[in-house]
Scaffold this motif. Structure first.
Motif, PDB file in Angstrom:
ATOM      1  N   LEU A 205    -151.497  86.638 -26.424  1.00  0.00           N
ATOM      2  CA  LEU A 205    -151.721  87.854 -25.630  1.00  0.00           C
ATOM      3  C   LEU A 205    -150.390  88.529 -25.278  1.00  0.00           C
ATOM      4  N   SER A 206    -149.376  87.715 -24.972  1.00  0.00           N
ATOM      5  CA  SER A 206    -148.070  88.279 -24.636  1.00  0.00           C
ATOM      6  C   SER A 206    -147.454  88.988 -25.831  1.00  0.00           C
ATOM      7  N   VAL A 207    -147.600  88.386 -27.014  1.00  0.00           N
ATOM      8  CA  VAL A 207    -147.034  88.998 -28.219  1.00  0.00           C
ATOM      9  C   VAL A 207    -147.752  90.289 -28.567  1.00  0.00           C
ATOM     10  N   VAL A 208    -149.092  90.272 -28.468  1.00  0.00           N
ATOM     11  CA  VAL A 208    -149.875  91.431 -28.880  1.00  0.00           C
ATOM     12  C   VAL A 208    -149.733  92.589 -27.895  1.00  0.00           C
TER      13      VAL A 208
ATOM     14  N   THR B 122    -144.963  93.236 -28.828  1.00  0.00           N
ATOM     15  CA  THR B 122    -145.122  94.211 -29.913  1.00  0.00           C
ATOM     16  C   THR B 122    -144.974  95.652 -29.428  1.00  0.00           C
ATOM     17  N   PRO B 123    -145.668  96.076 -28.351  1.00  0.00           N
ATOM     18  CA  PRO B 123    -145.433  97.449 -27.873  1.00  0.00           C
ATOM     19  C   PRO B 123    -143.988  97.707 -27.455  1.00  0.00           C
TER      20      PRO B 123
ATOM     21  N   LEU C 289    -141.513 100.491 -28.973  1.00  0.00           N
ATOM     22  CA  LEU C 289    -140.827 101.444 -28.103  1.00  0.00           C
ATOM     23  C   LEU C 289    -139.339 101.504 -28.433  1.00  0.00           C
ATOM     24  N   VAL C 290    -138.711 100.336 -28.582  1.00  0.00           N
ATOM     25  CA  VAL C 290    -137.287 100.296 -28.905  1.00  0.00           C
ATOM     26  C   VAL C 290    -137.026 100.914 -30.275  1.00  0.00           C
ATOM     27  N   ALA C 291    -137.870 100.576 -31.252  1.00  0.00           N
ATOM     28  CA  ALA C 291    -137.689 101.138 -32.590  1.00  0.00           C
ATOM     29  C   ALA C 291    -137.856 102.652 -32.580  1.00  0.00           C
ATOM     30  N   TYR C 292    -138.818 103.147 -31.829  1.00  0.00           N
ATOM     31  CA  TYR C 292    -139.071 104.586 -31.774  1.00  0.00           C
ATOM     32  C   TYR C 292    -137.926 105.328 -31.096  1.00  0.00           C
TER      33      TYR C 292
ATOM     34  N   ALA D 265    -138.215 110.213 -24.920  1.00  0.00           N
ATOM     35  CA  ALA D 265    -138.899 109.489 -23.849  1.00  0.00           C
ATOM     36  C   ALA D 265    -138.757 107.976 -24.043  1.00  0.00           C
ATOM     37  N   SER D 266    -138.828 107.517 -25.281  1.00  0.00           N
ATOM     38  CA  SER D 266    -138.651 106.092 -25.558  1.00  0.00           C
ATOM     39  C   SER D 266    -137.235 105.637 -25.204  1.00  0.00           C
ATOM     40  N   ALA D 267    -136.252 106.476 -25.530  1.00  0.00           N
ATOM     41  CA  ALA D 267    -134.869 106.132 -25.193  1.00  0.00           C
ATOM     42  C   ALA D 267    -134.679 106.065 -23.682  1.00  0.00           C
ATOM     43  N   ILE D 268    -135.279 107.007 -22.950  1.00  0.00           N
ATOM     44  CA  ILE D 268    -135.176 106.991 -21.487  1.00  0.00           C
ATOM     45  C   ILE D 268    -135.830 105.732 -20.931  1.00  0.00           C
ATOM     46  N   ALA D 269    -136.978 105.358 -21.491  1.00  0.00           N
ATOM     47  CA  ALA D 269    -137.659 104.154 -21.036  1.00  0.00           C
ATOM     48  C   ALA D 269    -136.815 102.905 -21.289  1.00  0.00           C
ATOM     49  N   VAL D 270    -136.147 102.861 -22.435  1.00  0.00           N
ATOM     50  CA  VAL D 270    -135.286 101.714 -22.740  1.00  0.00           C
ATOM     51  C   VAL D 270    -134.108 101.657 -21.779  1.00  0.00           C
ATOM     52  N   VAL D 271    -133.510 102.824 -21.476  1.00  0.00           N
ATOM     53  CA  VAL D 271    -132.405 102.858 -20.519  1.00  0.00           C
ATOM     54  C   VAL D 271    -132.877 102.376 -19.152  1.00  0.00           C
ATOM     55  N   LEU D 272    -134.075 102.800 -18.738  1.00  0.00           N
ATOM     56  CA  LEU D 272    -134.628 102.340 -17.460  1.00  0.00           C
ATOM     57  C   LEU D 272    -134.843 100.837 -17.467  1.00  0.00           C
ATOM     58  N   LEU D 273    -135.381 100.314 -18.568  1.00  0.00           N
ATOM     59  CA  LEU D 273    -135.593  98.872 -18.665  1.00  0.00           C
ATOM     60  C   LEU D 273    -134.280  98.108 -18.598  1.00  0.00           C
TER      61      LEU D 273
END
Length: 275
Positions: free
Chosen positions: A15-18, A22-23, A27-30, A244-252
């Motif tokens: 469940l953690s992987v799926v 994976t999401p 997100l990082v790849a995008y 948006a994905s880059a901003i989310a990664v920076v926030l993470l």
């Protein structure tokens, strides 16, 4: 031979992987996808804008202020629990859990009334003579911090209560017999024992505050922009999903680094010995 517990962990790992790993990997790849293929243009576009950097700092500042506020409120409540009898302890636990049983959206909209010009805070300031006309704390950082402190207060009270429940009162009795006053007992005996609970609460409060989109948008308003609102703007308004994905990664990364630092401190051998 004792059987391994791995088969019981397998469903959780799947469940953690799926639903998480994976999401997150997507997100990082995008976030690296650009007009000419894989590039860092999304990160350079975000970090190159002083407004975006200021939004990131405001998000961290909001989390730190909320952590400070909840700490100042949570420690006295936890100490009251520790010094009380069983009936009072049940009441404190009940009052601490009630807010968590209410939707975050409901609590946020309730604060609109509290922070408004005709709300109890404004009327109290008028009655005490601190202001000559009604004031509104809506769309201010102070109002947002007050709201987040109330919403996230149980996240620091419950870990503190859990830690204090295991504290032997003979330690404080011995300190008092040795001549220590109430403040010295608190600073030299209780506070070191409470540090593991404080660190756990700080992690929960900071993570919750920095990602609370609804409360930030409703109470903070358009004048106080934070990272979740910035991500929403790029996704729902400008439809720039790679940025948006880059901003989310920076926030993470930014909030995650602080959380990892607190987690490392919490796992220190001296603090583990107090837990």
């Amino acid at each position: 031979m004792r059987s391994s517990g791995a088969p019981y962990l397998l469903p959780m790992l799947l469940l953690s992987v799926v639903f998480f790993v994976t999401p997150l990997a997507l997100l990082v790849a995008y976030s690296f996808s650009g007009k000419a293929g894989i590039s860092l243009e999304n990160y350079s576009a975000f970090l190159g804008d002083p407004f975006n950097f200021r939004v990131l700092m405001n998000t961290v500042r909001l989390g730190v202020l909320t952590v400070i506020g909840t700490t100042l409120l949570g420690i006295p409540i936890a100490l009251l629990y520790w010094h009380s009898g069983s009936r009072t302890r049940q009441i404190i636990i009940f009052l601490s859990l009630i807010p968590m049983l209410t939707s975050n959206v409901v609590r946020t909209f309730a604060w609109i009334v509290i922070l408004g010009r005709q709300g109890p805070i404004s009327q109290a300031l008028l009655g005490l003579g601190f202001t000559g006309q009604p004031v509104s704390l809506m769309f201010t950082e102070l109002g947002l911090v007050l709201t987040m402190c109330q919403i996230d207060l149980p996240l620091i009270i419950l870990p503190l209560i859990a830690v204090l429940s295991r504290v032997n009162k003979q330690l404080t009795d011995a300190a008092e017999v040795a001549g220590a006053g109430p403040w010295r007992v608190f600073l030299t005996v209780l506070l070191p024992l409470m540090l593991p609970g404080l660190l756990a609460g700080w992690i929960l409060v900071f993570a919750s505050t920095s990602a609370s989109f609804v409360t930030q948008a409703v109470i903070g308003g358009a004048r106080n922009v934070y990272m979740p609102q910035l991500i929403y703007r790029e996704v729902g308004v400008l439809f720039d999903w790679p940025l948006a994905s880059a901003i989310a990664v920076v926030l993470l990364l930014s909030t995650g680094s602080l959380l990892l630092a607190l987690s490392a401190i919490a796992r220190h051998r001296r603090l583990v010995g107090h837990a």
